[in-house]
Design a protein around this motif. Sequence first.
Motif, PDB file in Angstrom:
ATOM      1  N   MET A  64       0.864  -1.171   0.000  1.00  0.00           N
ATOM      2  CA  MET A  64       0.000   0.000   0.000  1.00  0.00           C
ATOM      3  C   MET A  64       0.907   1.230   0.000  1.00  0.00           C
ATOM      4  O   MET A  64       1.818   1.327   0.811  1.00  0.00           O
ATOM      5  CB  MET A  64      -0.903   0.018   1.235  1.00  0.00           C
ATOM      6  N   ALA A  65       0.653   2.161  -0.941  1.00  0.00           N
ATOM      7  CA  ALA A  65       1.504   3.345  -1.081  1.00  0.00           C
ATOM      8  C   ALA A  65       0.671   4.547  -1.490  1.00  0.00           C
ATOM      9  O   ALA A  65      -0.364   4.409  -2.141  1.00  0.00           O
ATOM     10  CB  ALA A  65       2.591   3.089  -2.116  1.00  0.00           C
ATOM     11  N   ARG A  66       1.168   5.718  -1.132  1.00  0.00           N
ATOM     12  CA  ARG A  66       0.586   6.976  -1.606  1.00  0.00           C
ATOM     13  C   ARG A  66       1.332   7.352  -2.880  1.00  0.00           C
ATOM     14  O   ARG A  66       2.443   7.877  -2.827  1.00  0.00           O
ATOM     15  CB  ARG A  66       0.729   8.070  -0.557  1.00  0.00           C
ATOM     16  N   LEU A  67       0.739   7.068  -4.007  1.00  0.00           N
ATOM     17  CA  LEU A  67       1.423   7.211  -5.288  1.00  0.00           C
ATOM     18  C   LEU A  67       1.536   8.647  -5.770  1.00  0.00           C
ATOM     19  O   LEU A  67       2.210   8.912  -6.759  1.00  0.00           O
ATOM     20  CB  LEU A  67       0.731   6.344  -6.348  1.00  0.00           C
ATOM     21  N   ASP A  68       0.917   9.594  -5.070  1.00  0.00           N
ATOM     22  CA  ASP A  68       1.086  11.001  -5.428  1.00  0.00           C
ATOM     23  C   ASP A  68       2.255  11.630  -4.679  1.00  0.00           C
ATOM     24  O   ASP A  68       2.519  12.817  -4.826  1.00  0.00           O
ATOM     25  CB  ASP A  68      -0.196  11.782  -5.161  1.00  0.00           C
ATOM     26  N   ALA A  69       2.999  10.842  -3.924  1.00  0.00           N
ATOM     27  CA  ALA A  69       4.126  11.349  -3.144  1.00  0.00           C
ATOM     28  C   ALA A  69       5.219  11.881  -4.069  1.00  0.00           C
ATOM     29  O   ALA A  69       5.469  11.330  -5.138  1.00  0.00           O
ATOM     30  CB  ALA A  69       4.691  10.239  -2.262  1.00  0.00           C
ATOM     31  N   THR A  70       5.867  12.952  -3.632  1.00  0.00           N
ATOM     32  CA  THR A  70       6.971  13.515  -4.411  1.00  0.00           C
ATOM     33  C   THR A  70       8.328  13.024  -3.913  1.00  0.00           C
ATOM     34  O   THR A  70       9.330  13.232  -4.580  1.00  0.00           O
ATOM     35  CB  THR A  70       6.938  15.052  -4.368  1.00  0.00           C
ATOM     36  N   THR A  71       8.357  12.387  -2.753  1.00  0.00           N
ATOM     37  CA  THR A  71       9.586  11.800  -2.222  1.00  0.00           C
ATOM     38  C   THR A  71       9.288  10.383  -1.746  1.00  0.00           C
ATOM     39  O   THR A  71       8.128  10.027  -1.513  1.00  0.00           O
ATOM     40  CB  THR A  71      10.147  12.600  -1.030  1.00  0.00           C
ATOM     41  N   SER A  72      10.331   9.589  -1.570  1.00  0.00           N
ATOM     42  CA  SER A  72      10.121   8.215  -1.108  1.00  0.00           C
ATOM     43  C   SER A  72       9.552   8.186   0.308  1.00  0.00           C
ATOM     44  O   SER A  72       8.788   7.286   0.647  1.00  0.00           O
ATOM     45  CB  SER A  72      11.418   7.420  -1.183  1.00  0.00           C
ATOM     46  N   ALA A  73       9.882   9.170   1.122  1.00  0.00           N
ATOM     47  CA  ALA A  73       9.328   9.223   2.482  1.00  0.00           C
ATOM     48  C   ALA A  73       7.818   9.458   2.444  1.00  0.00           C
ATOM     49  O   ALA A  73       7.083   8.947   3.283  1.00  0.00           O
ATOM     50  CB  ALA A  73      10.017  10.315   3.290  1.00  0.00           C
ATOM     51  N   GLY A  74       7.335  10.201   1.470  1.00  0.00           N
ATOM     52  CA  GLY A  74       5.912  10.487   1.341  1.00  0.00           C
ATOM     53  C   GLY A  74       5.080   9.302   0.883  1.00  0.00           C
ATOM     54  O   GLY A  74       3.861   9.339   0.945  1.00  0.00           O
ATOM     55  N   LEU A  75       5.734   8.244   0.414  1.00  0.00           N
ATOM     56  CA  LEU A  75       5.000   7.053  -0.023  1.00  0.00           C
ATOM     57  C   LEU A  75       4.269   6.386   1.130  1.00  0.00           C
ATOM     58  O   LEU A  75       3.231   5.773   0.924  1.00  0.00           O
ATOM     59  CB  LEU A  75       5.957   6.043  -0.658  1.00  0.00           C
ATOM     60  N   ALA A  76       4.812   6.482   2.340  1.00  0.00           N
ATOM     61  CA  ALA A  76       4.215   5.875   3.538  1.00  0.00           C
ATOM     62  C   ALA A  76       3.866   4.406   3.296  1.00  0.00           C
ATOM     63  O   ALA A  76       2.727   3.983   3.466  1.00  0.00           O
ATOM     64  CB  ALA A  76       2.996   6.665   4.003  1.00  0.00           C
ATOM     65  N   LEU A  77       4.857   3.629   2.884  1.00  0.00           N
ATOM     66  CA  LEU A  77       4.648   2.229   2.526  1.00  0.00           C
ATOM     67  C   LEU A  77       4.251   1.383   3.727  1.00  0.00           C
ATOM     68  O   LEU A  77       4.838   1.508   4.798  1.00  0.00           O
ATOM     69  CB  LEU A  77       5.930   1.659   1.900  1.00  0.00           C
ATOM     70  N   HIS A  78       3.252   0.530   3.533  1.00  0.00           N
ATOM     71  CA  HIS A  78       2.852  -0.419   4.572  1.00  0.00           C
ATOM     72  C   HIS A  78       1.996  -1.523   3.938  1.00  0.00           C
ATOM     73  O   HIS A  78       1.600  -1.420   2.794  1.00  0.00           O
ATOM     74  CB  HIS A  78       2.084   0.277   5.709  1.00  0.00           C
ATOM     75  N   GLY A  79       1.737  -2.579   4.695  1.00  0.00           N
ATOM     76  CA  GLY A  79       0.871  -3.659   4.226  1.00  0.00           C
ATOM     77  C   GLY A  79       1.521  -4.514   3.155  1.00  0.00           C
ATOM     78  O   GLY A  79       0.873  -4.856   2.168  1.00  0.00           O
ATOM     79  N   TRP A  80       2.768  -4.861   3.333  1.00  0.00           N
ATOM     80  CA  TRP A  80       3.500  -5.658   2.339  1.00  0.00           C
ATOM     81  C   TRP A  80       2.939  -7.073   2.259  1.00  0.00           C
ATOM     82  O   TRP A  80       2.551  -7.659   3.254  1.00  0.00           O
ATOM     83  CB  TRP A  80       4.972  -5.745   2.720  1.00  0.00           C
ATOM     84  N   SER A  81       2.917  -7.640   1.036  1.00  0.00           N
ATOM     85  CA  SER A  81       2.540  -9.046   0.845  1.00  0.00           C
ATOM     86  C   SER A  81       3.263  -9.579  -0.387  1.00  0.00           C
ATOM     87  O   SER A  81       3.626  -8.824  -1.284  1.00  0.00           O
ATOM     88  CB  SER A  81       1.032  -9.215   0.708  1.00  0.00           C
ATOM     89  N   LEU A  82       3.456 -10.884  -0.416  1.00  0.00           N
ATOM     90  CA  LEU A  82       4.194 -11.501  -1.520  1.00  0.00           C
ATOM     91  C   LEU A  82       3.292 -11.760  -2.721  1.00  0.00           C
ATOM     92  O   LEU A  82       3.574 -11.340  -3.818  1.00  0.00           O
ATOM     93  CB  LEU A  82       4.864 -12.798  -1.068  1.00  0.00           C
ATOM     94  N   GLY A  83       2.200 -12.446  -2.515  1.00  0.00           N
ATOM     95  CA  GLY A  83       1.284 -12.740  -3.618  1.00  0.00           C
ATOM     96  C   GLY A  83       0.313 -11.602  -3.803  1.00  0.00           C
ATOM     97  O   GLY A  83       0.118 -10.787  -2.920  1.00  0.00           O
ATOM     98  N   GLU A  84      -0.311 -11.569  -4.980  1.00  0.00           N
ATOM     99  CA  GLU A  84      -1.307 -10.524  -5.217  1.00  0.00           C
ATOM    100  C   GLU A  84      -2.472 -10.737  -4.268  1.00  0.00           C
ATOM    101  O   GLU A  84      -3.046 -11.816  -4.213  1.00  0.00           O
ATOM    102  CB  GLU A  84      -1.785 -10.554  -6.659  1.00  0.00           C
ATOM    103  N   PRO A  85      -2.816  -9.717  -3.490  1.00  0.00           N
ATOM    104  CA  PRO A  85      -3.939  -9.855  -2.556  1.00  0.00           C
ATOM    105  C   PRO A  85      -5.243 -10.091  -3.314  1.00  0.00           C
ATOM    106  O   PRO A  85      -5.366  -9.690  -4.470  1.00  0.00           O
ATOM    107  CB  PRO A  85      -3.980  -8.515  -1.827  1.00  0.00           C
ATOM    108  N   PRO A  86      -6.201 -10.731  -2.669  1.00  0.00           N
ATOM    109  CA  PRO A  86      -7.482 -10.956  -3.340  1.00  0.00           C
ATOM    110  C   PRO A  86      -8.176  -9.636  -3.631  1.00  0.00           C
ATOM    111  O   PRO A  86      -7.987  -8.655  -2.923  1.00  0.00           O
ATOM    112  CB  PRO A  86      -8.278 -11.787  -2.327  1.00  0.00           C
ATOM    113  N   ALA A  87      -8.961  -9.625  -4.686  1.00  0.00           N
ATOM    114  CA  ALA A  87      -9.714  -8.428  -5.048  1.00  0.00           C
ATOM    115  C   ALA A  87     -10.704  -8.117  -3.937  1.00  0.00           C
ATOM    116  O   ALA A  87     -11.228  -9.021  -3.295  1.00  0.00           O
ATOM    117  CB  ALA A  87     -10.446  -8.659  -6.362  1.00  0.00           C
ATOM    118  N   PRO A  88     -10.952  -6.832  -3.694  1.00  0.00           N
ATOM    119  CA  PRO A  88     -11.917  -6.484  -2.655  1.00  0.00           C
ATOM    120  C   PRO A  88     -13.285  -7.050  -2.973  1.00  0.00           C
ATOM    121  O   PRO A  88     -13.706  -7.063  -4.124  1.00  0.00           O
ATOM    122  CB  PRO A  88     -11.941  -4.958  -2.655  1.00  0.00           C
ATOM    123  N   ARG A  89     -13.961  -7.519  -1.956  1.00  0.00           N
ATOM    124  CA  ARG A  89     -15.295  -8.100  -2.135  1.00  0.00           C
ATOM    125  C   ARG A  89     -16.312  -6.978  -2.141  1.00  0.00           C
ATOM    126  O   ARG A  89     -16.239  -6.053  -1.378  1.00  0.00           O
ATOM    127  CB  ARG A  89     -15.589  -9.067  -1.000  1.00  0.00           C
TER     128      ARG A  89
END
Length: 118
Positions: A64-89
């Motif tokens: 999960m990332a903030r893709l409008d960030a202008t710096t890598s710190a602004g991405l606020a990365l979290h919620g890492w996973s290896l496989g593609e997560p299931p589509a939202p229900r």
Amino acid sequence: MTLNPPTAHTLTRGTIHRAGPITTLVTLQGWYNEQLLAPVRTEILLEVTGRSRVDLPGECVWVMARLDATTSAGLALHGWSLGEPPAPRHAEASAHGSSADMWAGTLANSVPASRWAA
């Protein structure tokens, strides 16, 4: 002067390019056309992937990332996973073969059919 508030986090694919002992460099789909590297703590990716550091380059992960960030710190990365997560229900499940599953248009101009279309 008012700054634009950051947008919500978006699920995106990351590709690991270089894994060092402390920092790993990752590109993110949708962030500067995957041309900039974002630093990530290597231990996070080792835990998520379950692989050794030498096996990390080339690996794809989801985050999960903030893709409008202008710096890598602004991405606020979290919620890492290896496989593609299931589509939202969706709250309302449609029956198989209903109009919600059909497509209208030509291959060059396909649009989903909608029961709310005018």
